[in-house]
Scaffold this active site. Structure first.
Site, mmCIF file in Angstrom:
data_model
loop_
_atom_site.group_PDB
_atom_site.id
_atom_site.type_symbol
_atom_site.label_atom_id
_atom_site.label_comp_id
_atom_site.label_asym_id
_atom_site.label_seq_id
_atom_site.Cartn_x
_atom_site.Cartn_y
_atom_site.Cartn_z
ATOM 1 N N CYS A 1 -2.121 9.613 2.739
ATOM 2 C CA CYS A 1 -1.687 9.079 1.442
ATOM 3 C C CYS A 1 -2.658 9.431 0.322
ATOM 4 O O CYS A 1 -2.257 9.598 -0.820
ATOM 5 C CB CYS A 1 -1.507 7.576 1.533
ATOM 6 S SG CYS A 1 -2.993 6.719 2.074
ATOM 7 N N GLU B 1 0.888 -1.176 0.000
ATOM 8 C CA GLU B 1 0.000 0.000 0.000
ATOM 9 C C GLU B 1 0.912 1.209 0.000
ATOM 10 O O GLU B 1 1.465 1.585 1.032
ATOM 11 C CB GLU B 1 -0.897 -0.011 1.257
ATOM 12 C CG GLU B 1 -1.884 -1.159 1.318
ATOM 13 C CD GLU B 1 -3.074 -0.984 0.376
ATOM 14 O OE1 GLU B 1 -3.178 0.066 -0.291
ATOM 15 O OE2 GLU B 1 -3.896 -1.906 0.302
HETATM 16 P P1 NAD Z 1 8.220 4.795 4.911
HETATM 17 O O1 NAD Z 1 8.207 3.983 3.676
HETATM 18 O O2 NAD Z 1 9.382 5.688 5.153
HETATM 19 O O3 NAD Z 1 8.131 3.838 6.209
HETATM 20 C C1 NAD Z 1 7.141 2.865 6.358
HETATM 21 C C2 NAD Z 1 7.668 1.740 7.230
HETATM 22 O O4 NAD Z 1 8.815 1.150 6.617
HETATM 23 C C3 NAD Z 1 8.109 2.183 8.633
HETATM 24 O O5 NAD Z 1 7.684 1.215 9.561
HETATM 25 C C4 NAD Z 1 9.623 2.222 8.537
HETATM 26 O O6 NAD Z 1 10.278 1.914 9.746
HETATM 27 C C5 NAD Z 1 9.925 1.147 7.498
HETATM 28 N N1 NAD Z 1 11.118 1.443 6.706
HETATM 29 C C6 NAD Z 1 11.582 2.674 6.343
HETATM 30 N N2 NAD Z 1 12.703 2.549 5.598
HETATM 31 C C7 NAD Z 1 12.958 1.222 5.485
HETATM 32 C C8 NAD Z 1 13.981 0.451 4.848
HETATM 33 N N3 NAD Z 1 14.971 1.044 4.190
HETATM 34 N N4 NAD Z 1 13.934 -0.894 4.934
HETATM 35 C C9 NAD Z 1 12.934 -1.495 5.601
HETATM 36 N N5 NAD Z 1 11.943 -0.828 6.249
HETATM 37 C C10 NAD Z 1 11.953 0.514 6.194
HETATM 38 O O7 NAD Z 1 6.837 5.600 4.921
HETATM 39 P P2 NAD Z 1 6.307 6.644 5.987
HETATM 40 O O8 NAD Z 1 7.117 7.884 5.915
HETATM 41 O O9 NAD Z 1 6.145 5.997 7.306
HETATM 42 O O10 NAD Z 1 4.832 6.919 5.405
HETATM 43 C C11 NAD Z 1 4.608 7.811 4.355
HETATM 44 C C12 NAD Z 1 4.431 7.114 3.026
HETATM 45 O O11 NAD Z 1 3.479 6.070 3.146
HETATM 46 C C13 NAD Z 1 3.877 8.031 1.956
HETATM 47 O O12 NAD Z 1 4.484 7.737 0.728
HETATM 48 C C14 NAD Z 1 2.400 7.682 1.915
HETATM 49 O O13 NAD Z 1 1.756 7.999 0.709
HETATM 50 C C15 NAD Z 1 2.452 6.211 2.162
HETATM 51 N N6 NAD Z 1 1.192 5.728 2.703
HETATM 52 C C16 NAD Z 1 0.416 4.908 1.950
HETATM 53 C C17 NAD Z 1 -0.804 4.474 2.442
HETATM 54 C C18 NAD Z 1 -1.709 3.565 1.649
HETATM 55 O O14 NAD Z 1 -2.657 3.053 2.223
HETATM 56 N N7 NAD Z 1 -1.474 3.347 0.370
HETATM 57 C C19 NAD Z 1 -1.221 4.877 3.707
HETATM 58 C C20 NAD Z 1 -0.388 5.717 4.431
HETATM 59 C C21 NAD Z 1 0.823 6.121 3.940
#
Ligand code: NAD
Length: 470
Positions: free
Chosen positions: A250, A216
């Site tokens: 998002c 997602e």
């Molecule tokens: P992110 O991708 O930075 O982090 C999400 C999760 O991944 C966190 O738990 C984080 O600890 C982990 N993570 C981060 N970097 C990683 C890596 N290199 N390796 C493994 N795990 C890692 O996202 P965010 O900043 O927490 O959230 C914002 C993003 O999420 C935006 O792009 C937003 O659009 C998206 N989002 C999508 C939805 C949806 O339902 N489609 C909902 C909410 C947010």
């Protein structure tokens, strides 16, 4: 968290693995009991802690927490409870004439041990909703919430510990390093919510064990407003969904594509609604939350700086106060086409306005970018609506509204390619955590049993008849 491999994760994984098959055969009643426990925790025992945690994390107003973090998950639970019996039933299918003598069905069996990695922007909703689906499907789960909302994670860890045995549902706190270690384990399914860039890392890790994935993801969700649109309605709903959660949603409208002839009127209506919702001084409003941390605050501040330096028009806002990571509701127009605000996911309280003169221009603008998670369209013209629906490829669409499609659990929710893979919510979430297992049972010898070797002329004739008639 210490550097290097942490055997606790491997041990926890092995414990869940040892119990995998028992969890997998758990009954309808057991799953319902777990869902009931989760519902009680969200609506009673932990409700005030959840509200306080989100307020501490980014000043999220209680009403927004109730609506977007509690209600939406509870609605998922209620819907799953109401339908689970039906979802778990064997689904009989028809038998082709060539297979006469057999009967077939399929059913949803649990995928097994699942990893849920969630983001910070709706920390409860985006952790608990997939958990509801995983429990309904009969899976065991390890959850890794975001490190950026520590107060929310703390409440979730207490809640999960109280409600579940570790060998069925466990929550592990930590950042990238912990995520990487978990991703190295051979999960059966990984449900990831977050950015497209991390989504690619998750998919690569999943490929090592051929784990299935639900991704997602995010990106830029456009909003088209044509000249027939109800501009007051557009402003009213866009202002709410854009500035809810401080723009950190998002599916928030990322930018608006508007017919030049109605641009000024729309912006005036937006100003009216911003004032109505957040008062003359949004910094003092208890309905307005904050940017989550300094990194995101600096990123958004840089967008504003770049935009100011390049003579874009600040229609409203642009105020920033570093102490509280406050950025006021901001509307900007006349942006240079190569500005970052028009290329990166904004994820903050800044709305960019881009003008168009023909609908085709707006559609081409959207299609030149990655496929969005959501697209909104404000129009009274059915012709325009049908044209936009047929000429764009998008995860979900709201017509004359924004973001509401997320809250209808009868609809699949998710993106396409860069904005996601797989769907969630309601039955679609249950499906994502389940393997559709097919069963064909032979009841008596049929036509097909006459087609075994040796391949005589008679067999050839039967095959010819089958090809022609069945
Ligand atoms: P992110 O991708 O930075 O982090 C999400 C999760 O991944 C966190 O738990 C984080 O600890 C982990 N993570 C981060 N970097 C990683 C890596 N290199 N390796 C493994 N795990 C890692 O996202 P965010 O900043 O927490 O959230 C914002 C993003 O999420 C935006 O792009 C937003 O659009 C998206 N989002 C999508 C939805 C949806 O339902 N489609 C909902 C909410 C947010």
């Amino acid at each position: 968290m210490t550097k290097g491999k942490d055997n606790r994760y491997q041990n926890l994984f092995e414990t869940q693995k040892a119990r995998r098959n028992t969890i997998g055969v758990n009954t309808y009643k057991e799953r319902i009991n777990k869902l009931n426990q989760l519902q009680t925790a969200l609506t009673k025992t932990y409700k005030s802690e959840i509200r306080a945690a989100l307020h501490a994390d980014f000043k999220k107003p209680h009403v927004e927490t109730d609506l977007t973090e509690i209600y939406l998950v509870v609605a998922e639970i209620k819907y799953a409870k109401k339908n689970l019996h039906r979802w778990m039933r064997r689904q009989k299918v028809e038998t082709p004439i060539a297979l006469i003598g057999t009967s077939s069905y399929y059913y949803f069996e649990p995928k097994g041990i699942c990893l849920i990695i969630s983001p910070w922007n709706y920390p409860f909703n985006l952790t608990m909703s997939p958990l509801v689906a995983a429990i309904a499907a009969g899976c065991s789960v390890i959850i890794k919430p975001s490190e950026l909302t520590p107060n929310s994670s703390r409440v979730m860890i207490n809640m999960i510990k109280e409600l579940f045995d570790e060998d069925e549902v466990a929550l592990i706190e930590g950042g990238i390093e912990v995520s990487e270690q978990l991703l190295a384990l051979s999960f059966n399914h990984i449900f990831f919510t977050g950015s497209p860039i991390v989504g690619k890392i998750v998919m690569k890790a999943a490929s090592k064990h051929l784990a299935s994935v639900t991704l997602e993801l995010g990106g830029k969700s456009p909003t088209i407003i044509d000249k027939s649109a109800d501009l007051k309605l557009a402003a009213r709903t866009i202002v709410w969904t854009k500035f809810l959660n401080n723009g950190q949603t998002c599916i928030a409208p990322d930018y608006v594509l508007i017919d030049t002839s109605v641009k000024s009127e729309f912006i005036e209506h937006c100003k009216t609604y911003i004032k109505k919702y957040y008062g003359d001084d949004p910094e003092k409003s208890s309905s307005y939350s904050r940017v989550v941390n300094s990194k995101h605050f600096d990123r958004l501040k840089d967008y504003l700086k770049e935009t100011k330096n390049r003579n874009a028009t600040f229609e409203l806002g642009g105020d920033v106060f570093a102490e509280e990571y406050f950025i006021g509701p901001t509307i900007i127009s006349n942006l240079p086409e190569d500005s970052k605000l028009l290329h990166e996911e904004v994820f903050g309280p800044i709305l960019s306005i881009v003008e168009y003169s023909t609908l085709a221009e707006a559609i081409n603008y959207i299609n030149a970018k990655e496929k969005p998670l959501a697209l909104y369209l404000y129009s009274k013209s059915n012709k325009t609506i049908e044209k936009v629906l047929s000429e764009t490829r998008v995860g979900s669409t709201g017509i004359n509204n924004a973001a509401l499609q997320f809250s209808n659990h009868y609809l699949p929710f998710g993106g396409i390619n860069n904005s996601g893979i797989g769907k969630s919510h309601g039955f679609f979430g249950f499906e994502e955590f389940s393997n559709k297992r097919s069963v064909l049972k032979r009841n008596y010898p049929g036509f097909i049993s006459l087609m075994r070797p040796p391949y005589t002329k008679f067999v050839q004739k039967l095959v010819d008849i089958t090809i022609k008639w069945f």
